[in-house]
Design a protein around this motif. Structure first.
Motif, PDB file in Angstrom:
ATOM      1  N   THR A 145       1.101  -0.656  -0.074  1.00 52.36           N
ATOM      2  CA  THR A 145       0.083   0.171  -0.055  1.00 52.36           C
ATOM      3  C   THR A 145       0.797   0.601  -0.241  1.00 52.36           C
ATOM      4  O   THR A 145       0.100   2.412  -0.090  1.00 52.36           O
ATOM      5  N   TRP A 205     -16.527  -1.077  -4.520  1.00 53.86           N
ATOM      6  CA  TRP A 205     -16.131  -0.502  -3.306  1.00 53.86           C
ATOM      7  C   TRP A 205     -14.852   0.710  -3.738  1.00 53.86           C
ATOM      8  O   TRP A 205     -14.957   1.420  -3.327  1.00 53.86           O
ATOM      9  N   SER A 206     -14.503   0.432  -5.001  1.00 51.17           N
ATOM     10  CA  SER A 206     -13.407   1.065  -5.213  1.00 51.17           C
ATOM     11  C   SER A 206     -13.762   1.827  -6.734  1.00 51.17           C
ATOM     12  O   SER A 206     -12.930   2.361  -7.097  1.00 51.17           O
ATOM     13  N   ASP A 207     -14.875   1.324  -7.158  1.00 47.78           N
ATOM     14  CA  ASP A 207     -15.417   1.326  -8.538  1.00 47.78           C
ATOM     15  C   ASP A 207     -13.746   1.180  -9.459  1.00 47.78           C
ATOM     16  O   ASP A 207     -13.933   2.025 -10.702  1.00 47.78           O
ATOM     17  N   THR A 218      -3.496  -1.212  -6.060  1.00 50.04           N
ATOM     18  CA  THR A 218      -3.760  -1.843  -4.531  1.00 50.04           C
ATOM     19  C   THR A 218      -3.087  -0.031  -3.595  1.00 50.04           C
ATOM     20  O   THR A 218      -4.254  -0.492  -2.041  1.00 50.04           O
ATOM     21  N   GLU A 220      -4.499   2.775  -3.335  1.00 45.25           N
ATOM     22  CA  GLU A 220      -5.778   3.824  -3.786  1.00 45.25           C
ATOM     23  C   GLU A 220      -6.885   2.949  -3.305  1.00 45.25           C
ATOM     24  O   GLU A 220      -8.385   4.068  -3.537  1.00 45.25           O
ATOM     25  N   LEU A 221      -6.844   2.238  -2.862  1.00 45.89           N
ATOM     26  CA  LEU A 221      -7.973   1.144  -2.495  1.00 45.89           C
ATOM     27  C   LEU A 221      -8.394   1.583  -0.783  1.00 45.89           C
ATOM     28  O   LEU A 221      -7.679   2.019  -0.355  1.00 45.89           O
ATOM     29  N   ASP A 222      -9.758   1.878  -0.758  1.00 46.51           N
ATOM     30  CA  ASP A 222      -9.858   1.996   0.450  1.00 46.51           C
ATOM     31  C   ASP A 222      -9.730   0.560   1.249  1.00 46.51           C
ATOM     32  O   ASP A 222      -9.142  -0.460   1.350  1.00 46.51           O
ATOM     33  N   THR A 223     -10.899   1.136   2.931  1.00 44.65           N
ATOM     34  CA  THR A 223      -9.600  -0.325   4.058  1.00 44.65           C
ATOM     35  C   THR A 223     -10.279  -1.252   3.961  1.00 44.65           C
ATOM     36  O   THR A 223      -9.762  -2.508   4.113  1.00 44.65           O
ATOM     37  N   ALA A 224     -11.567  -1.621   3.317  1.00 45.33           N
ATOM     38  CA  ALA A 224     -12.385  -2.673   3.639  1.00 45.33           C
ATOM     39  C   ALA A 224     -12.086  -3.059   1.691  1.00 45.33           C
ATOM     40  O   ALA A 224     -11.720  -4.988   2.152  1.00 45.33           O
ATOM     41  N   SER A 225     -11.484  -3.073   1.003  1.00 46.04           N
ATOM     42  CA  SER A 225     -10.797  -3.552  -0.301  1.00 46.04           C
ATOM     43  C   SER A 225      -9.359  -4.017   0.784  1.00 46.04           C
ATOM     44  O   SER A 225      -9.517  -5.294  -0.240  1.00 46.04           O
ATOM     45  N   GLN A 226      -8.555  -3.512   1.070  1.00 47.24           N
ATOM     46  CA  GLN A 226      -7.367  -3.242   1.011  1.00 47.24           C
ATOM     47  C   GLN A 226      -7.473  -5.107   2.663  1.00 47.24           C
ATOM     48  O   GLN A 226      -6.403  -6.059   2.691  1.00 47.24           O
TER      49      GLN A 226
END
Length: 443
Positions: free
Chosen positions: A59, A369-371, A395, A397-403
């Motif tokens: 990340t 979740w991330s478009d 990776t 650029e992803l939000d916490t849930a996606s990570q």
């Protein structure tokens, strides 16, 4: 120790979770972060998981975000994760005490896929020698090249050589450079040793041990070794030739390179998607067809009991033989002059189906979740599940849930879909009855 926890299959995911927790805590310490700000929890958790599972997805930029101490922590986590925490503890016990308990041998069986208990002790000795030997040789080649062409200081060249050698053999995609191997693009003195180390690390320790004993007699190889060796060579050839053909006229990759550099980069393109993760070019700029082929290669992965992830090349080829047997109407699956048990076939089918569910489930979550586009989400998710480490840049650029989704996929991809699932639903005793059979309509 309670029976539910003591079973080797259940204990394997727990020790990896414990190692990830320890790695996260170490990376959260202020001295692990470069600069004046402290590392964030998600960055530490993601990096620790990626290191223990020998993936290499990040990340943050490894070289600039983490301090030299943080780099050492990551290297140690990758080394332990590559050989397997249980295997490492067993090897240390061999040299310290010289004895292996029955339970320790059973744990080693689960982690290394050894067929008989008698093979555990000699295999682990060869694992240690092989691991350190190949990494040392690779580090020497890289250090010499780095000192000659890239670094003015020998200590700096040595550290980069050692770090890259450890990452290559363990199939981890971490790099001290922000562009991974980008600064070495087309340099055969760097890319070829790294590619060879990645390929050997992805073969698997049981195969290397068997080749050490009888590499000159392929006719006597076990089915596992035959499938792994010939399958790995075939997939490498397909990947490299496809990369060369598709990217030949791509100005962002091969078009402006000399012929030798094109071939060297194509070799890299055929090896790294199998679980390597290091890259001398931007995978976000390759053709869509190349990305699609890379997704397939990452999904297949490398050999069983190796540093690679994915469903494994043996599983993939076994399923091909299953299809062939069905088309022929054979009563059993045969490979060479050997038959494969129904239990092994069911395991291979279960692994493949679970992998498909996990990969496409994760892809859908990332898209929601991330478009992210379908191909970008699929590429990143497959890279996580295959513990590959290749990335199109999505990776960070992803939000916490996606990570967190990627963290879960990296963990399952390293521990194994069957081991992870059976760790919680394992049947304690075999059923003592057999239900009446019924044949549903198939197809």
């Amino acid at each position: 120790m309670p029976p539910a926890v003591a079973h080797p299959v259940r204990l394997l995911p727990l020790v990896f979770l414990a190692l990830i927790l320890v790695g996260t805590l170490l990376l959260l310490l202020p001295f692990a972060r470069a600069g004046e700000t402290n590392p964030t929890f998600m960055d530490a958790l993601f990096t620790a998981t990626s290191a223990v599972t020998v993936t290499g997805l990040t990340t943050v930029d490894t070289g600039s975000y983490w301090s030299p101490i943080g780099h050492v922590i990551i290297l140690i986590l990758v080394e332990i994760g590559g050989i397997g925490i249980i295997a490492l503890a067993t090897v240390l016990g061999l040299f310290i005490g010289g004895r292996l308990g029955l339970r320790t041998q059973m744990l080693a069986q689960v982690d290394m896929h050894v067929v008989s208990l008698g093979e555990v002790r000699p295999l682990f000795r060869r694992v240690t020698v092989t691991l350190l030997g190949f990494q040392a040789v690779t580090a020497i080649f890289l250090t010499v090249r780095y000192r000659i062409a890239y670094f003015d200081s020998l200590p700096e060249a040595l550290w980069n050589g050692v770090f890259d050698a450890v990452m290559a053999f363990n199939n981890a995609g971490f790099s001290l450079n922000s562009d991974s191997l980008g600064r070495y693009a087309g340099d055969e003195a760097v890319l070829l040793p790294v590619s060879v180390a990645v390929f050997i690390g992805a073969v698997g320790f049981p195969v290397l041990a068997e080749l050490y004993r009888g590499w000159r007699r392929p006719s006597r190889w076990t089915i596992h070794t035959r499938l792994t060796v010939w399958g790995s060579l075939l997939l490498f050839a397909i990947g490299a030739l496809a990369f060369l053909a598709i990217e030949w006229a791509n100005p962002a990759t091969l078009q402006d390179m000399p012929l030798v550099d094109k071939i060297v980069t194509a070799i890299e393109g055929g090896v790294m998607p199998r679980s390597g993760g290091l890259q001398s070019f931007d995978w976000n700029l390759v053709e869509a067809e190349t990305q699609a082929i890379a997704v397939v290669m990452m999904f297949i992965g490398g050999g069983s009991a190796s540093t690679a992830g994915g469903i494994k090349v043996t599983t993939f080829l076994l399923l091909a033989f299953v299809i062939l047997a069905e088309l022929r109407g054979d009563p059993e699956v045969q490979i060479g002059r050997r038959s494969v048990s129904g239990r092994t076939v069911r395991t291979a089918i279960s692994i493949a189906l679970l992998a498909v569910m996990l990969v496409y489930g994760g892809t859908m979550l990332l898209m929601l979740w991330s478009d992210a586009s379908h191909i970008d989400a699929l590429f990143e998710v497959t890279s996580a599940f295959g513990t590959t480490g290749l990335s199109t840049g999505l990776t960070p650029e992803l939000d916490t849930a996606s990570q967190l989704v990627l963290i879960g996929l990296m963990f399952i991809g390293r521990v194994g879909t069957i081991a992870a699932a059976s760790a919680f639903v394992l049947r304690r005793r075999q059923p003592r009855y057999h239900l009446p059979e019924e044949q549903p309509i198939i197809g």
